[in-house]
Structures are given as C-alpha cells and as structure tokens.
Design an enzyme around this catalytic site. Sequence first.
Site, mmCIF file in Angstrom:
data_model
loop_
_atom_site.group_PDB
_atom_site.id
_atom_site.type_symbol
_atom_site.label_atom_id
_atom_site.label_comp_id
_atom_site.label_asym_id
_atom_site.label_seq_id
_atom_site.Cartn_x
_atom_site.Cartn_y
_atom_site.Cartn_z
ATOM 1 N N LYS A 22 0.631 -1.157 0.069
ATOM 2 C CA LYS A 22 0.056 0.129 -0.057
ATOM 3 C C LYS A 22 0.854 1.260 -0.085
ATOM 4 O O LYS A 22 0.622 2.320 -0.813
ATOM 5 C CB LYS A 22 -0.964 -0.060 1.202
ATOM 6 C CG LYS A 22 -1.317 1.464 1.407
ATOM 7 C CD LYS A 22 -2.411 1.180 2.663
ATOM 8 C CE LYS A 22 -1.712 1.581 4.160
ATOM 9 N NZ LYS A 22 -1.186 3.040 4.354
ATOM 10 N N ASN A 23 1.852 1.363 1.059
ATOM 11 C CA ASN A 23 2.708 2.347 1.093
ATOM 12 C C ASN A 23 3.536 2.676 -0.238
ATOM 13 O O ASN A 23 4.253 3.799 0.002
ATOM 14 C CB ASN A 23 3.110 2.722 2.564
ATOM 15 C CG ASN A 23 2.214 2.885 3.502
ATOM 16 O OD1 ASN A 23 1.083 3.060 3.125
ATOM 17 N ND2 ASN A 23 2.678 2.475 4.859
ATOM 18 N N ARG A 92 -4.825 10.659 4.340
ATOM 19 C CA ARG A 92 -3.871 11.797 4.204
ATOM 20 C C ARG A 92 -2.577 11.758 3.426
ATOM 21 O O ARG A 92 -2.542 12.679 2.875
ATOM 22 C CB ARG A 92 -3.227 11.506 5.618
ATOM 23 C CG ARG A 92 -4.021 11.571 6.931
ATOM 24 C CD ARG A 92 -3.089 11.341 7.955
ATOM 25 N NE ARG A 92 -2.226 12.227 7.917
ATOM 26 C CZ ARG A 92 -2.050 13.381 8.579
ATOM 27 N NH1 ARG A 92 -3.263 14.026 9.011
ATOM 28 N NH2 ARG A 92 -1.195 14.409 8.461
ATOM 29 N N CYS A 116 -5.290 12.916 13.134
ATOM 30 C CA CYS A 116 -5.863 11.689 12.810
ATOM 31 C C CYS A 116 -5.884 10.667 14.120
ATOM 32 O O CYS A 116 -5.364 11.234 14.914
ATOM 33 C CB CYS A 116 -5.493 10.887 11.460
ATOM 34 S SG CYS A 116 -4.055 9.995 11.975
ATOM 35 N N ARG A 121 0.267 14.625 13.091
ATOM 36 C CA ARG A 121 0.735 14.324 11.810
ATOM 37 C C ARG A 121 0.694 15.582 10.946
ATOM 38 O O ARG A 121 0.014 15.750 9.847
ATOM 39 C CB ARG A 121 -0.221 13.392 11.010
ATOM 40 C CG ARG A 121 0.038 12.016 11.922
ATOM 41 C CD ARG A 121 -0.438 10.852 11.261
ATOM 42 N NE ARG A 121 -0.086 10.227 9.771
ATOM 43 C CZ ARG A 121 -0.314 9.518 9.283
ATOM 44 N NH1 ARG A 121 -1.459 8.907 9.493
ATOM 45 N NH2 ARG A 121 0.293 8.811 8.223
ATOM 46 N N ASP A 304 4.439 0.685 11.862
ATOM 47 C CA ASP A 304 3.262 -0.143 11.547
ATOM 48 C C ASP A 304 3.152 -1.497 11.951
ATOM 49 O O ASP A 304 2.308 -1.998 11.509
ATOM 50 C CB ASP A 304 3.326 -0.064 9.860
ATOM 51 C CG ASP A 304 2.950 1.443 9.424
ATOM 52 O OD1 ASP A 304 2.700 2.257 10.146
ATOM 53 O OD2 ASP A 304 3.340 1.717 8.322
ATOM 54 N N ILE A 326 7.036 7.174 17.142
ATOM 55 C CA ILE A 326 6.991 7.827 15.726
ATOM 56 C C ILE A 326 5.631 8.747 15.801
ATOM 57 O O ILE A 326 5.855 9.815 15.530
ATOM 58 C CB ILE A 326 6.814 6.972 14.694
ATOM 59 C CG1 ILE A 326 8.230 5.828 14.294
ATOM 60 C CG2 ILE A 326 6.702 7.557 13.323
ATOM 61 C CD1 ILE A 326 9.435 6.519 14.023
ATOM 62 N N ARG A 396 -8.663 -0.830 4.270
ATOM 63 C CA ARG A 396 -7.854 0.333 3.727
ATOM 64 C C ARG A 396 -6.437 -0.099 3.487
ATOM 65 O O ARG A 396 -5.563 0.221 2.407
ATOM 66 C CB ARG A 396 -7.447 1.700 4.848
ATOM 67 C CG ARG A 396 -8.844 2.231 5.054
ATOM 68 C CD ARG A 396 -8.279 3.435 5.977
ATOM 69 N NE ARG A 396 -7.269 4.098 5.453
ATOM 70 C CZ ARG A 396 -7.011 5.110 5.907
ATOM 71 N NH1 ARG A 396 -7.239 5.630 6.953
ATOM 72 N NH2 ARG A 396 -6.150 5.785 5.264
HETATM 73 N N1 EPU Z 1 5.924 14.618 10.845
HETATM 74 C C1 EPU Z 1 6.113 16.072 11.242
HETATM 75 N N2 EPU Z 1 6.058 17.024 10.067
HETATM 76 C C2 EPU Z 1 6.012 16.665 9.028
HETATM 77 C C3 EPU Z 1 5.846 15.048 8.522
HETATM 78 C C4 EPU Z 1 6.012 14.485 9.580
HETATM 79 O O1 EPU Z 1 5.953 16.533 12.398
HETATM 80 O O2 EPU Z 1 5.899 17.248 7.801
HETATM 81 C C5 EPU Z 1 6.022 13.794 12.046
HETATM 82 C C6 EPU Z 1 4.724 12.953 12.111
HETATM 83 O O3 EPU Z 1 3.707 13.721 12.823
HETATM 84 C C7 EPU Z 1 5.157 11.652 12.824
HETATM 85 C C8 EPU Z 1 6.504 11.429 11.992
HETATM 86 O O4 EPU Z 1 6.989 12.796 11.571
HETATM 87 O O5 EPU Z 1 5.256 11.930 14.010
HETATM 88 C C9 EPU Z 1 6.737 10.477 11.124
HETATM 89 O O6 EPU Z 1 5.677 10.624 10.220
HETATM 90 P P1 EPU Z 1 5.875 10.453 8.665
HETATM 91 O O7 EPU Z 1 5.844 11.531 7.752
HETATM 92 O O8 EPU Z 1 7.061 9.640 8.270
HETATM 93 O O9 EPU Z 1 4.685 9.366 8.232
HETATM 94 P P2 EPU Z 1 3.868 9.614 7.008
HETATM 95 O O10 EPU Z 1 4.924 9.927 5.771
HETATM 96 O O11 EPU Z 1 2.567 10.644 7.033
HETATM 97 C C10 EPU Z 1 4.076 7.169 6.281
HETATM 98 C C11 EPU Z 1 3.458 5.685 6.144
HETATM 99 C C12 EPU Z 1 2.539 5.420 7.617
HETATM 100 C C13 EPU Z 1 3.637 5.088 8.459
HETATM 101 C C14 EPU Z 1 4.724 6.096 8.594
HETATM 102 C C15 EPU Z 1 5.842 5.908 9.337
HETATM 103 C C16 EPU Z 1 2.413 6.190 4.048
HETATM 104 C C17 EPU Z 1 1.406 6.531 2.978
HETATM 105 N N3 EPU Z 1 2.321 6.128 4.920
HETATM 106 O O12 EPU Z 1 3.358 8.005 6.967
HETATM 107 O O13 EPU Z 1 1.776 4.416 7.352
HETATM 108 O O14 EPU Z 1 3.129 4.731 9.930
HETATM 109 O O15 EPU Z 1 5.176 6.699 7.388
HETATM 110 O O16 EPU Z 1 6.507 4.793 8.799
HETATM 111 O O17 EPU Z 1 3.419 5.844 3.658
HETATM 112 C C18 EPU Z 1 -0.048 2.831 7.641
HETATM 113 O O18 EPU Z 1 0.368 2.192 6.698
HETATM 114 O O19 EPU Z 1 -0.623 2.356 8.625
HETATM 115 C C19 EPU Z 1 0.422 4.118 8.255
HETATM 116 C C20 EPU Z 1 0.242 4.960 9.034
#
Ligand code: EPU
Length: 424
Positions: A22-23, A92, A116, A121, A304, A326, A396
């Site tokens: 998915k990701n 998101r 969320c 996030r 995850d 995280i 999802r």
């Molecule tokens: N963060 C910030 N500012 C930003 C971006 C992130 O403060 O601009 C913080 C977030 O709030 C969090 C941390 O940084 O505390 C890491 O977040 P990250 O941006 O890496 O998460 P994401 O990219 O939104 C992806 C996956 C998630 C997975 C995380 C961590 C996708 C579509 N989603 O999310 O997947 O948990 O990386 O590995 O790739 C899931 O599949 O269940 C899922 C939530």
Amino acid sequence: MDKLIIEGGRPLVGRVRVSGAKNATLPLMAACLLTGGRNRLRNVPNLRDVGTMAALLRELGAHVDERPGELTIDTARAEGDECPYELVKTMRASVLALGPMVARSGRGRVSLPGGCAIGERPIDQHLKGLEAMGCRIELEGGYVQARAKRLKGAEITFDLITVTGTENIMMAATLAQGRTVLRNAAREPEVVDLAQALNGAGARIEGAGDSIVTIDGVDGLGSIDHAVMPDRIEAGTFMMAAGVTRGELTIENAQMEHLTAVVAKLKEAGLRFQQTPKGLVVSARRAPRPVSVITGPYPGFPTDLQAQFMALMTLCNGSAVIQETIFENRLMHVPELRRLGAEIECGGNTAVVKGVRKLSGAPVMATDLRASACLVLAGLAAGGQTHISRVYHLDRGYERIDQKLINAGATVRRESEPGPGKAH
Ligand code: EPU
C-alpha cells in the site's frame, strides 16, 4: 459497516501470499502526475486507499483504468490543481499529490490534513521542502496553496525523518531546475521503490535508501511502468500471525531484507524461519519469549508493526516493554487487547505487556489500520469468538485478509452491521 467474527484458539497452518505494498502504491500513483503520459503499475493491491487515490487522480483529470492487480494511469489531461477536503479527510496520503502537481504545472492546492487517530501528523516538512525550492506557500480556507514558476533545486535538511515528506519532495525535485540534495531523508524501502520507478521513466535520483538523496532535475519524464514491491508490513503481520497462534505459515513473496529488525526480534521471541522454494516458512511451537521493542524509522522496528507485535507479546512467558516513538497516540489497541484478557500497563507512549496464558474472545473495536490487524491476530489466538467492529480500517490496507486467513485454516466470517461508515 462490516465486522469480522473470528473463532479463535487454533493454530494457523497453510500458505499466504503477500500483496503489493500500500505505502509504495500510493506515492507511485501520485508520481504518475509528473509524467503527463500513460503509465502502468503492476502488482497493485486491491485496497480502499488505492481506490481513494484513484478517485483523487480522476478528480485532477487523469484517466485511471483499474484491472485486477494493475492500474493504467493516463495523466495527459490531469491539469486539475486541487485535492479537495472530501478526499484528503479520508486519506492523508492525498498530500502526496502536492509535490507532483506543483512540479508539473506550477501550482497545487491541497486541503490541509487534520489530525488523525494516531497523532497530529503535520505536513510542515513537506511545505518547508517546497518553499526551499522556490514555492510560495499560502494557507487559506483550510487549504495549502503552493505556487512556483519552475521549481529550483535546493539543499534541504529535514528536521525529522518523514516518509511521505521525503517522497513528496523527491518527486517534485525530479522536474526542478538543477540539483536538489535531501538530507535526513527517510530510508524506507518504499522510497527506494518510488525512486526506481521514477528513474525508469528518466528521472535522475541517486542515493534513495540512504539518508542523503540527490536529484538532478530533468525537463520531462517518460512513462512509468513498474511492479510495486511486496508489502513488508503485511508480510510481518503474517509472521506474527504464525507466532501468536503457534502455527506454521508459508509466506510467499516476503522480502526478508526489508524486515531485518522485525525478523531479529521474532527470532529472539522463539519463532522459527526457514526459506524454502515455496516461500518463507514461519513457525512457533510454544509461548513466545518476552522481547522488548522501540519503534524507529527504517531500518528500525516499524511503527506499522508495533500493534501486531504487542498482540504476540500478550501471550509471552514474561514481561515485554513496547515503546512507540513515531506517533504520539498509537497505543489505542491497548484497551481493546485488555478486553481480550491481556495484561498491559501504559505510561505515555510505553506499554509494559505482562504475558498471560491465554486470551479469550470478546467484542472489540478497530481504531485504525494497524490496530485492527493487531486485534485480528489477538482474535485468532483467543479462545471463543471475537467480534471486531469497524473493519473498514483493515480494508484500507490489507487485501482480502479474511480470505487469506481462511485459506490458512482460520475461521473468520464477515458480517454487515448497521451504522455509518466513516474512514479516517
Ligand atoms: N511529521 C512532522 N512533520 C511533517 C511530517 C511528519 O512532524 O511534515 C511527523 C509525524 O507527525 C510523525 C513523524 O513525523 O510523528 C513521522 O511521520 P511520517 O511523515 O514519516 O509519516 P507519513 O509519511 O505520514 C508513512 C506511512 C505510515 C507510517 C509512517 C511511518 C504512507 C502513506 N504512510 O506516513 O503508514 O506509519 O510513514 O513509517 O506511507 C499505515 O500504513 O498504517 C501508516 C500509518
């Protein structure tokens, strides 16, 4: 809204096949916006989030043809520049369209994703990256608006490691003028998969998978034709399913090299792994040994898989400490696990799991995708019936998981229950 009814307490034995990730799929779909051509993605999982991203691309003017396991995405006429609230609030990852939109057409508007179930996030790092590349960013009416004539290469150091942030800026930089260097970049295999697909279409990305990624902008990209990598989180979930039910699963399509930290912890817990021509055989005969984990960015233990690992530890012969680093609010499965008889103490983002001899079935509620998977695992191990409501979260991110588990001997039934179905 569907619910799952699991008749647990029996070992899972059989074969399961891991679907496309998915990701990895979601950023790859967004990347198609960069090409302005006809792209093909293979090994695509059939998931709600993939359907939502397809709806978003159509909203932007793309033609998306969905066939089993395959997507054809024609972005020649994808000139739209707005990702509406209605779609962003259900997923998101819609924010992944922002970088490609601005890179290709000089403008993009994305509804600001709210908090969320698992945490706040924010997307400040995505915006910081775009600004560094010369974008003007405005926040207005709940929308982020980004504009630039042509993006310019920049040196960007992320304040923290962000997976979709790295992907968004990496995508934008492929069409920027000059060189972009990303430091403190996410090293997740999904970032590497995206870079490989883009390089296949003519992008010049080097270092994906390391914390420094260099992108030399090009004037245009050819088509993307790419097979999505297998889902490492789904593979890890099946490993833990074998462990928690003390069964034996042959997992096809599991890429062990993406799960080094996880496999090390599972081996410590006493699970056995054997690579065979038919797939990876994962088995367990007795209660797991207690093993503590701290989640971290790749190559650390993935957030995850934290909830699923906790399901496994509920039955360990001792005490295990599980720390989430995280997300701020990703222990929502704890009260639900307690309903099944687990003994867990929480303080902040740390859970101390004291293993019990058995779990027993109860009604529980899924709160997010991975918490749902955790409850499925606990339900498979628990004696009696576990009713899991709100399984739309599960749909999802796990392709036909009930059917896959049934094929491995689980007794799982899906029923519709009345009530509104709202995704997060
Ligand atoms: N963060 C910030 N500012 C930003 C971006 C992130 O403060 O601009 C913080 C977030 O709030 C969090 C941390 O940084 O505390 C890491 O977040 P990250 O941006 O890496 O998460 P994401 O990219 O939104 C992806 C996956 C998630 C997975 C995380 C961590 C996708 C579509 N989603 O999310 O997947 O948990 O990386 O590995 O790739 C899931 O599949 O269940 C899922 C939530």
